[in-house]
Design a protein around this motif. Sequence first.
Motif, PDB file in Angstrom:
ATOM      1  N   VAL A 167       0.943  -1.080  -0.655  1.00 49.06           N
ATOM      2  CA  VAL A 167       0.132   0.144   0.151  1.00 49.06           C
ATOM      3  C   VAL A 167       0.927   0.810   0.297  1.00 49.06           C
ATOM      4  CG1 VAL A 167      -1.752   1.323   1.221  1.00 49.06           C
ATOM      5  CG2 VAL A 167      -1.680  -1.347   1.542  1.00 49.06           C
ATOM      6  N   TYR A 168       0.586   1.896  -0.728  1.00 51.65           N
ATOM      7  CA  TYR A 168       1.777   3.084  -1.284  1.00 51.65           C
ATOM      8  C   TYR A 168       1.125   4.618  -1.077  1.00 51.65           C
ATOM      9  CZ  TYR A 168       4.422   0.039  -3.972  1.00 51.65           C
ATOM     10  OH  TYR A 168       4.904  -1.399  -4.807  1.00 51.65           O
ATOM     11  N   GLU A 169       0.056   4.148   0.057  1.00 51.92           N
ATOM     12  CA  GLU A 169      -0.352   5.905   0.674  1.00 51.92           C
ATOM     13  C   GLU A 169       0.443   6.054   2.214  1.00 51.92           C
ATOM     14  OE1 GLU A 169      -4.401   7.545   2.606  1.00 51.92           O
ATOM     15  OE2 GLU A 169      -4.075   5.521   1.196  1.00 51.92           O
ATOM     16  N   PRO A 170       1.106   6.583   2.097  1.00 55.38           N
ATOM     17  CA  PRO A 170       2.004   6.659   3.319  1.00 55.38           C
ATOM     18  C   PRO A 170       0.845   7.380   4.173  1.00 55.38           C
ATOM     19  CG  PRO A 170       2.107   8.547   1.970  1.00 55.38           C
ATOM     20  CD  PRO A 170       1.420   7.796   1.234  1.00 55.38           C
ATOM     21  N   LYS A 171       1.607   5.850   5.286  1.00 56.46           N
ATOM     22  CA  LYS A 171       0.556   6.055   6.700  1.00 56.46           C
ATOM     23  C   LYS A 171       2.085   5.997   7.597  1.00 56.46           C
ATOM     24  CE  LYS A 171      -3.881   4.168   4.837  1.00 56.46           C
ATOM     25  NZ  LYS A 171      -4.653   5.760   5.685  1.00 56.46           N
ATOM     26  N   ASN A 172       1.490   6.229   9.262  1.00 57.83           N
ATOM     27  CA  ASN A 172       2.357   6.269  10.524  1.00 57.83           C
ATOM     28  C   ASN A 172       2.190   4.256  10.454  1.00 57.83           C
ATOM     29  OD1 ASN A 172       0.562   5.895  11.932  1.00 57.83           O
ATOM     30  ND2 ASN A 172       0.113   7.991  12.302  1.00 57.83           N
ATOM     31  N   TRP A 173       3.344   4.363  11.763  1.00 58.53           N
ATOM     32  CA  TRP A 173       3.047   2.656  11.701  1.00 58.53           C
ATOM     33  C   TRP A 173       1.111   2.255  12.727  1.00 58.53           C
ATOM     34  CZ3 TRP A 173       1.880  -1.509  15.766  1.00 58.53           C
ATOM     35  CH2 TRP A 173       1.736  -2.657  14.911  1.00 58.53           C
ATOM     36  N   THR A 174       1.321   2.765  13.563  1.00 59.23           N
ATOM     37  CA  THR A 174      -0.630   2.514  13.870  1.00 59.23           C
ATOM     38  C   THR A 174      -0.948   2.356  12.766  1.00 59.23           C
ATOM     39  OG1 THR A 174       0.546   3.768  15.670  1.00 59.23           O
ATOM     40  CG2 THR A 174      -2.169   3.225  15.473  1.00 59.23           C
ATOM     41  N   GLU A 175      -1.652   3.783  12.299  1.00 63.30           N
ATOM     42  CA  GLU A 175      -2.256   3.946  10.773  1.00 63.30           C
ATOM     43  C   GLU A 175      -2.076   2.646   9.823  1.00 63.30           C
ATOM     44  OE1 GLU A 175      -3.044   8.796  10.604  1.00 63.30           O
ATOM     45  OE2 GLU A 175      -1.349   8.112   9.543  1.00 63.30           O
ATOM     46  N   ALA A 176      -1.452   2.619   9.979  1.00 61.54           N
ATOM     47  CA  ALA A 176      -1.175   1.365   8.985  1.00 61.54           C
ATOM     48  C   ALA A 176      -1.171   0.159   9.270  1.00 61.54           C
ATOM     49  CB  ALA A 176       0.378   1.309   8.077  1.00 61.54           C
ATOM     50  N   SER A 220       9.321   3.801  -7.256  1.00 61.58           N
ATOM     51  CA  SER A 220       8.586   4.925  -8.438  1.00 61.58           C
ATOM     52  C   SER A 220       7.394   5.251  -7.284  1.00 61.58           C
ATOM     53  CB  SER A 220       8.280   5.105  -9.723  1.00 61.58           C
ATOM     54  OG  SER A 220       7.042   4.190  -9.910  1.00 61.58           O
ATOM     55  N   GLN A 221       6.866   4.891  -6.578  1.00 58.78           N
ATOM     56  CA  GLN A 221       6.239   5.176  -6.188  1.00 58.78           C
ATOM     57  C   GLN A 221       6.097   5.129  -4.346  1.00 58.78           C
ATOM     58  OE1 GLN A 221       1.779   3.455  -6.379  1.00 58.78           O
ATOM     59  NE2 GLN A 221       2.651   1.936  -7.612  1.00 58.78           N
ATOM     60  N   MET A 222       7.747   5.529  -3.754  1.00 56.91           N
ATOM     61  CA  MET A 222       7.946   5.641  -2.344  1.00 56.91           C
ATOM     62  C   MET A 222       8.872   6.185  -1.938  1.00 56.91           C
ATOM     63  SD  MET A 222       8.182   0.837  -1.981  1.00 56.91           S
ATOM     64  CE  MET A 222       8.290   1.056  -0.130  1.00 56.91           C
ATOM     65  N   CYS A 256       7.931   5.365  15.070  1.00 58.52           N
ATOM     66  CA  CYS A 256       6.504   4.909  14.645  1.00 58.52           C
ATOM     67  C   CYS A 256       5.096   6.481  13.884  1.00 58.52           C
ATOM     68  CB  CYS A 256       5.262   4.772  15.558  1.00 58.52           C
ATOM     69  SG  CYS A 256       7.154   3.125  16.553  1.00 58.52           S
ATOM     70  N   ASP A 257       6.016   7.490  14.054  1.00 60.79           N
ATOM     71  CA  ASP A 257       5.014   8.225  13.597  1.00 60.79           C
ATOM     72  C   ASP A 257       5.547   8.524  12.130  1.00 60.79           C
ATOM     73  OD1 ASP A 257       3.138   8.687  16.210  1.00 60.79           O
ATOM     74  OD2 ASP A 257       5.123   9.836  16.909  1.00 60.79           O
ATOM     75  N   LYS A 258       6.369   8.038  11.785  1.00 64.89           N
ATOM     76  CA  LYS A 258       6.530   8.856  10.579  1.00 64.89           C
ATOM     77  C   LYS A 258       5.872   8.114   9.286  1.00 64.89           C
ATOM     78  CE  LYS A 258      11.551  10.755  10.941  1.00 64.89           C
ATOM     79  NZ  LYS A 258      11.615  11.775  10.505  1.00 64.89           N
ATOM     80  N   LYS A 259       6.012   9.178   8.552  1.00 59.53           N
ATOM     81  CA  LYS A 259       4.428   8.410   7.379  1.00 59.53           C
ATOM     82  C   LYS A 259       5.407   7.560   5.662  1.00 59.53           C
ATOM     83  CE  LYS A 259       0.559  10.952   8.268  1.00 59.53           C
ATOM     84  NZ  LYS A 259      -0.875  10.338   8.578  1.00 59.53           N
ATOM     85  N   ASN A 260       5.232   6.169   6.433  1.00 61.43           N
ATOM     86  CA  ASN A 260       5.533   5.100   4.748  1.00 61.43           C
ATOM     87  C   ASN A 260       4.623   4.518   4.085  1.00 61.43           C
ATOM     88  OD1 ASN A 260       8.542   5.781   5.414  1.00 61.43           O
ATOM     89  ND2 ASN A 260       8.355   4.333   7.085  1.00 61.43           N
ATOM     90  N   ALA A 261       4.281   4.127   3.462  1.00 61.24           N
ATOM     91  CA  ALA A 261       4.271   2.501   2.731  1.00 61.24           C
ATOM     92  C   ALA A 261       4.488   1.941   3.504  1.00 61.24           C
ATOM     93  CB  ALA A 261       5.022   2.479   1.446  1.00 61.24           C
TER      94      ALA A 261
END
Length: 332
Positions: free
Chosen positions: A28-37, A67-69, A250-255
Amino acid sequence: MEKVLLFFTAASALTAVSSLPARSFYFVYEPKNWTEAQSYCREKYTDLATIESMEDVDILDNMKDLSQMVYPSDSYRAWFGLYDDVSSWRWSMSDSDFYQHDEKEFRNWRPGQPDNYQGNESCSAMYSDGSWTDVGCSYSTRSVCFDVKGPNSTFVLVNTYMNWTEAQSYCREHHTDLASVRNEAENQKVKELIPSTGINWIGLYRDTWKWSDGSSSSFRYWRGLEPNDNMEHCAAIYFQDSGRWEDWNCDKKNAFICQNGFSQKVVKLKLINTSSVDLNDPQVLENLLKQLKQKLKDQGVDGDIRLSWKKQSDGNIFMKNTEDIGSDRDVP
């Protein structure tokens, strides 16, 4: 029918879990923090991905789309299901009959502790003022054992310098276990026993990295010098280093990577039969499976739980264990 008394060890759950669909991974390439993911994966799929082998690493490396990350600060990283449970402190002796619920929660940490300095402090020790600190488990120092009789305990100072695991083994061989300190009164007893300098091992230790889906997989694929903590308690894959892992804020936004389905797992079960019930009787086995399934549901395991027994070579499910099951302790 007479009841069978079950005693679960940390790794015990069931003798066998029936085969379920193989896991599938989803990026999933929509960036979210770990808890959201994690919430997203549990809603849309099963959970954040558990990585159990180099085969899984290779699968994910081939699936990625770099390319999406590309994000401003977190390029080419993706969350998965590994996290550092910083609150999971537990006693070496975890006999539920010995503890009251409020006693399990007693802590006397020194201000600023535990801090898991450099991500490498998972064992606890007591200072001469009675306060506690977290320490790297390989550190060598004195320890406090205890002897337990019913609800009462007697503390014993061991002056031999050992690391935490050695101290645990020594205490279990010569006493009951490394000391559990259940309340302020017992903390005072240990304080009066120990020397005025240095630190002394007690029985509290921390479970460290865990899987979001509750898997017991011990597979790890960290980058060099990782995990290094720095208040980073969630794991991310870094795809510019062969898919190796980093601990990350954990608050960082990642794929992120989700999974669907479960692999088959076989786990040993230990129990104590305090009656004359034949544990290999088909009706008894069926009733035990019902109890185990309910136990898993009570512990928060959701979904379609399918359980079955695995037979021994003699055709029976259980075989008699002559060892002292009561001496089986949880170890880090």
